[in-house]
Design an enzyme around this catalytic site. Structure first.
Site, PDB file in Angstrom:
ATOM      1  N   THR A 128      35.526  26.883  31.673  1.00 55.60           N
ATOM      2  CA  THR A 128      35.565  26.237  30.350  1.00 55.60           C
ATOM      3  C   THR A 128      35.313  24.735  30.479  1.00 55.60           C
ATOM      4  O   THR A 128      34.590  24.146  29.663  1.00 55.60           O
ATOM      5  CB  THR A 128      36.949  26.480  29.702  1.00 55.60           C
ATOM      6  N   THR A 148      45.399  26.967  34.279  1.00 55.10           N
ATOM      7  CA  THR A 148      45.202  28.174  35.097  1.00 55.10           C
ATOM      8  C   THR A 148      46.473  28.483  35.882  1.00 55.10           C
ATOM      9  O   THR A 148      47.131  27.576  36.377  1.00 55.10           O
ATOM     10  CB  THR A 148      44.036  28.050  36.103  1.00 55.10           C
ATOM     11  N   ASP A 150      46.232  29.817  38.625  1.00 49.28           N
ATOM     12  CA  ASP A 150      45.800  29.713  40.025  1.00 49.28           C
ATOM     13  C   ASP A 150      46.072  28.332  40.627  1.00 49.28           C
ATOM     14  O   ASP A 150      46.047  28.185  41.840  1.00 49.28           O
ATOM     15  CB  ASP A 150      44.292  30.001  40.147  1.00 49.28           C
ATOM     16  N   GLN A 296      51.581  38.597  36.005  1.00 47.43           N
ATOM     17  CA  GLN A 296      51.786  37.186  36.370  1.00 47.43           C
ATOM     18  C   GLN A 296      51.330  36.236  35.266  1.00 47.43           C
ATOM     19  O   GLN A 296      51.701  35.068  35.253  1.00 47.43           O
ATOM     20  CB  GLN A 296      51.004  36.862  37.650  1.00 47.43           C
TER      21      GLN A 296
HETATM   22  O1  F6P Z   1      41.989  32.730  36.973  1.00 47.91           O
HETATM   23  C1  F6P Z   1      43.122  33.443  36.578  1.00 47.91           C
HETATM   24  C2  F6P Z   1      43.057  34.865  37.051  1.00 47.91           C
HETATM   25  O2  F6P Z   1      44.231  35.526  36.637  1.00 47.91           O
HETATM   26  C3  F6P Z   1      42.829  35.040  38.547  1.00 47.91           C
HETATM   27  O3  F6P Z   1      43.993  34.817  39.299  1.00 47.91           O
HETATM   28  C4  F6P Z   1      42.308  36.438  38.603  1.00 47.91           C
HETATM   29  O4  F6P Z   1      41.509  36.660  39.739  1.00 47.91           O
HETATM   30  C5  F6P Z   1      41.489  36.534  37.347  1.00 47.91           C
HETATM   31  O5  F6P Z   1      41.953  35.535  36.458  1.00 47.91           O
HETATM   32  C6  F6P Z   1      41.549  37.867  36.643  1.00 47.91           C
HETATM   33  O6  F6P Z   1      40.660  37.845  35.589  1.00 47.91           O
HETATM   34  P1  F6P Z   1      40.589  38.989  34.483  1.00 47.91           P
HETATM   35  O7  F6P Z   1      41.696  38.740  33.506  1.00 47.91           O
HETATM   36  O8  F6P Z   1      39.255  38.811  33.876  1.00 47.91           O
HETATM   37  O9  F6P Z   1      40.769  40.301  35.191  1.00 47.91           O
END
Ligand code: F6P
Length: 370
Positions: A128, A148, A150, A296
């Protein structure tokens, strides 16, 4: 440097502000929206919520006025009241019917002006923020807010959502200790984080894990098995292994659930189950694996994330009113500062392998599988 300062003289010209959330949801998005809307309104600036990330500027019916009343009570709520998307890049937009991707960026810029917006606050992760940076280059006055679970965005010490994800993963590890000990098993917990090991490292240390595998430190399964054996020698008959979804063995590949395709990154996952099976064979001990997945990202934000998100929202409005565009709010304790978006996008903040927490974990006897 991509910074344009309209200057304090023009403060009064910012009367209408757009706000959007993009990328995967993270606990604290609503807290930012609330802070933006309340502080902007209290300073004479109206807010327009754009729905489902930049779709709110592509489709005519996806923008709505947000009043302080609309954001009352959302501080503690997970998700985002505006909706979000980690697809739909306006510079390569897949409209569906034609199959190919088209550039919808001019349409977004036209819509921005049709809505009489003076500025935009884009709340999102690396994807984004990269899109936001492109719109800034094309003349849209905007401010980025990093989000995020992450915690992998450069320029900021932390992002909201991370603390909540770590708290949840820690609680999950706490619970898994019971079964690990009762059944003398190996319990393998897979956490999110994409190509960064922050969640695994923090939750692993907080949850008292014995082995932590992160993308930044490629592991050797034999070393992991040796760590389990060493614990047995000391009388510990169970072990907890925390695996970051993006970790990989030395010379090996990450585990992918779905490969990358146009406009979407590869979906990572499955390493925990793989490591569990391999360890069972190598050690002869029974192993079980758990993938925490989207749990999470769910639920309400921790108090830390509520405060950080609120500070980010307040700072974003301060920057908008001061005309500090093309920049991202950032946490640099004890302050919230701003950094140029151009210095942030296209980069990933990974765990430095010699980070003090990694060194301390090793000193405590935690193995990183190398
Ligand atoms: O970037 C956040 C995150 O939760 C990552 O940790 C994970 O790999 C990804 O998004 C999962 O994405 P989606 O919700 O598209 O499966």
């Amino acid at each position: 440097m991509l910074v344009s300062t309209v200057g304090l003289d023009s403060v009064s010209t910012i009367k209408r502000l757009g706000v959007l959330t993009g990328g995967g949801d993270a606990p604290g998005l609503n807290a930012v929206i609330r802070a933006v809307v309340k502080s902007a309104s209290n300073q004479g600036c109206e807010c327009v919520g754009l729905e489902d990330s930049f779709d709110g500027l592509i489709h005519p019916d996806r923008a709505r006025l947000l009043t302080p009343g609309d954001v009352t009570g959302i501080l503690r709520r997970g998700g985002t009241i505006l909706g979000t998307s980690n697809q739909g890049d306006p510079f390569a937009y897949s409209a569906g019917s034609t199959g190919g991707a088209e550039d919808y960026s001019s349409r977004c810029i036209d819509r921005f002006h049709e809505l009489n917006l003076d500025a935009l606050v884009a709340i999102g992760g690396d994807g984004t923020l990269a899109i936001a940076c492109e719109f800034f280059k094309r003349g849209i006055p905007l401010v980025g807010v990093p989000k995020t679970i992450d915690n992998d965005i450069v320029g900021t010490n932390s992002t909201f959502g991370f603390d909540t994800a770590v708290a949840f993963a820690t609680e999950a590890i706490d619970r898994l200790h019971s079964t690990a000990e009762a059944h003398q098993r190996l319990m393998v917990v897979e956490v999110m984080g994409r190509n960064a090991g922050w969640i695994a490292l923090y939750a692993g240390v907080a949850g008292g894990a014995d082995i932590i595998l992160i993308p930044e430190i490629p592991y050797e399964l034999e070393c992991v098995a040796a760590a389990v054996a060493a614990r047995e020698q000391l009388g510990a008959r169970s072990s907890i292994v925390v695996v970051a979804e993006g970790a990989a063995p030395v010379g090996g590949e990450t585990s992918v659930v779905e490969p990358a395709r146009e406009g979407r990154l590869a979906r990572l996952g499955g390493l925990g189950a793989r490591v569990g099976g391999e360890l069972e064979e190598l050690t002869g001990k029974e192993a079980r694996s758990v993938r925490l997945g989207h749990l999470q990202r769910g639920g309400g934000p921790t108090s830390f994330d509520r405060v950080l998100a609120t500070r980010f929202g307040g700072k974003a409005v301060e920057m908008v009113l001061a005309g500090e565009f093309g920049r991202m709010v950032a946490n640099r304790p004890p302050d919230i500062i701003s950094v140029p978006l151009s210095e942030v996008v296209g980069r990933t903040k990974q765990v430095p392998p010699d980070l003090d927490l990694v060194r301390t974990a090793r000193a405590l006897g935690i193995s990183f599988g190398n």
